[in-house]
Design a protein around this motif. Structure first.
Motif, short mmCIF file in Angstrom:
data_model
loop_
_atom_site.label_atom_id
_atom_site.label_comp_id
_atom_site.label_asym_id
_atom_site.label_seq_id
_atom_site.Cartn_x
_atom_site.Cartn_y
_atom_site.Cartn_z
N ALA A 144 67.33 53.41 65.27
CA ALA A 144 66.00 52.86 64.95
C ALA A 144 64.91 53.89 65.24
CB ALA A 144 65.75 51.59 65.74
N GLU A 145 65.02 54.59 66.38
CA GLU A 145 64.01 55.61 66.72
C GLU A 145 64.10 56.81 65.78
OE1 GLU A 145 62.31 56.13 70.75
OE2 GLU A 145 64.39 55.73 71.33
N TYR A 172 61.87 47.83 65.25
CA TYR A 172 61.19 49.07 65.66
C TYR A 172 59.71 48.91 65.35
CZ TYR A 172 59.66 53.97 65.61
OH TYR A 172 58.99 55.15 65.85
N LEU A 228 61.00 48.47 71.09
CA LEU A 228 62.30 48.22 70.46
C LEU A 228 62.81 46.84 70.87
CD1 LEU A 228 63.80 51.68 71.36
CD2 LEU A 228 63.17 50.97 69.06
#
Length: 524
Positions: A256-257, A272, A282
């Motif tokens: 996600a990051e 996110y 998150l």
């Protein structure tokens, strides 16, 4: 076929059977008829019927009374095939009315079947009874039964979808309200976890984490901080245990990051959110049951609102922290000018909050009291140092000058329209008033003194007794409490004195938490 297409194809290893699709619950059909042959024929003719990937489950009642008992224990009957004439000529019609009006069942589709149409004319029945179809038994061939079943089950399905949508909307509104009501980031994160599961109606587990930008908290720059977690991940709330993050969770968060977006599948959600200030939040959730496309869409809408709220909450918390620190710094500066212990204002704040809570004040009012109480002596900025720091008893003129600090504090703080400062002005003006009317500067008595003024007045005297001053040494704890009790109904509100003495362990804990920096505690 393109290479991209190849990536999307997955094959099961040889010898491994593909995972079977989940079996859907059948549609529940209730046949109400006093002729056993009608039950047998209907079930035999419709044995291979299927709609929406679901087969049929037949329930049987041979009288209206039997059907009534069965329906009172179930809410999943999709279709009722109801005979008109059973134990009485209108038994079926009476039951149809009872289903709608008494049982308040508007979901089940009701199809009346009659072998004697003259006893219950179709036009009259359709007009006066809340049924969905009316058929003569002689015309119910397999083809017509199929038509009846398809029409009824489509209608029942659509009613369920509408009800589920209404429930989802209601849960969404409730969930967002809970989030907006959060008072700080950890409460906010916990509410997110609680409400995501509530929103979708699924059993869920997960964690809410953030990576704080340097401007907000430089000591946390680049470090993942878990704000809240369900019991399965509760250990991760301790920073030193983040290394224990399960691999599949870590990979999901890293993805996600890296991609800077959330992603979903049937059993997982990774949200996110990046704020304008650079903070990354998150949300990781696992669901016990598959999350369908509609639920995922609802979840994405909900998470978008979460992101907006998170941004606002960060700003609000920073403003509140700044406000609180400013109040404490100002109050402490005044106390240090008078050569009093630096922790005096923190203790006054906590003692006042303790008494406010014991009194039954609302949570928001307790917090306002905690913030305003440290301003009680701000008027001392107008008192000369020679009087503030005189190591002996003040003479009459000096005492008169000292008493002016209550009015000066009120005049300074009342210039603002801010709630905390106006409450501080009230407290500054009233914290030296006495229950018996012998205080200053106004000579107020009893409940003429505001509750915040009475609370801070008691807290201030107690802390003065328990602290070293330039003109006296501190008293021991028991002696100070005995004096306060002796002044119930004279100096102090007797109810507040009782609330204080009922919570002496909590009072001791405040003094353990906020000792004077440069003073040695007295023996107790």
């Amino acid at each position: 076929m393109s290479a991209e297409d190849d990536v999307d194809l997955e094959f099961a290893p040889e010898g491994q059977a593909p995972t079977p699709h989940a079996v859907l619950d059948p549609w529940v059909i209730l046949i109400v008829d006093d002729e056993p042959q009608v039950h047998e024929v209907t079930e035999l003719v419709m044995a291979d019927f299927e709609f929406g990937g679901r087969h049929l489950l037949f329930l049987h009642a041979y009288s209206a009374a039997e059907a009534r008992r069965l329906l009172q224990g179930r809410d999943d009957v999709a279709l009722i095939l109801l005979d008109v004439v059973m134990e009485s000529e209108h038994a079926g019609l009476d039951l149809a009315r009872e289903i709608r009006e008494d049982m308040r069942n508007v979901r089940s589709r009701i199809v009346l079947r009659t072998g004697q149409p003259g006893q219950a004319p179709e036009e009259h029945v359709i007009k006066h009874y809340d049924i969905n179809d009316y058929k003569e038994k002689t015309e119910l061939t397999k083809r017509k039964l199929n038509t009846v079943f398809f029409a009824a089950l489509r209608s029942y399905r659509d009613i369920l979808i509408i009800e589920q949508s209404k429930q989802a909307l209601r849960r969404s509104i409730q969930a967002i309200q809970r989030i907006y009501d959060s008072k700080n980031l950890r409460v906010f994160a916990s509410a997110v976890l609680d409400q995501v599961a509530h929103l979708l109606g699924y059993e869920a587990r997960g964690l809410c984490a953030n990576r704080v930008a340097a401007y907000a908290a430089s000591h946390q720059e680049g470090r993942l901080l878990v704000l809240a977690a369900t019991p399965e991940y509760a250990g991760l709330l301790e920073p030193e245990r983040l290394a224990e993050l399960p691999d599949h969770v870590k990979q999901a968060l890293d993805r996600a990051e890296r991609e800077q977006r959330g992603h979903f599948d049937a059993h997982h959600c990774v949200g996110y959110y990046r704020t304008h200030g650079g903070n990354v939040s998150l949300l990781y959730m696992e669901f016990s049951d598959p999350v369908d496309a509609e639920a995922q869409e609802l979840l994405e809408i909900f998470c978008a609102n979460v992101a907006i709220t998170y941004e606002s909450l960060l700003l609000r918390e920073e403003i509140q922290d700044t406000q609180r620190d400013t109040v404490y710094i100002l109050g402490e500066a005044v106390e240090r000018r008078a050569r009093e212990g630096g922790a005096h204002v923190q203790r006054i704040a906590e003692l006042s909050a303790l008494l406010g809570q014991a009194w039954g004040m609302e949570t928001v009012d307790i917090e306002m009291l905690r913030l305003a109480a440290p301003l009680h002596d701000v008027g001392k900025v107008g008192v000369p140092d020679t009087i503030l720091n005189k190591p002996a008893k003040l003479d009459a003129e000096e005492w008169s000058t000292m008493q002016e600090h209550a009015r000066l504090g009120h005049d300074l703080l009342s210039r603002s329209d801010r709630r905390i400062l106006r409450l501080g002005a009230q407290i500054a003006h009233e914290h030296h008033e006495r229950w018996d009317g012998q205080g200053y500067p106004q000579g107020l008595a009893g409940e003429q003194i505001s509750l915040p003024g009475r609370i801070v007045g008691l807290a201030d005297v107690l802390d003065s007794l328990l602290s070293d001053r330039i003109y006296k040494q501190r008293w021991d704890f028991e002696t100070a409490i005995d004096y306060v009790e002796s002044q119930a109904g004279l100096h102090f509100d007797p109810r507040l004195v009782q609330l204080l003495t009922n919570r002496l362990d909590a009072v001791r804990a405040i003094y353990a938490r906020y000792p004077d920096e440069d003073l040695t505690p007295a023996a107790t």
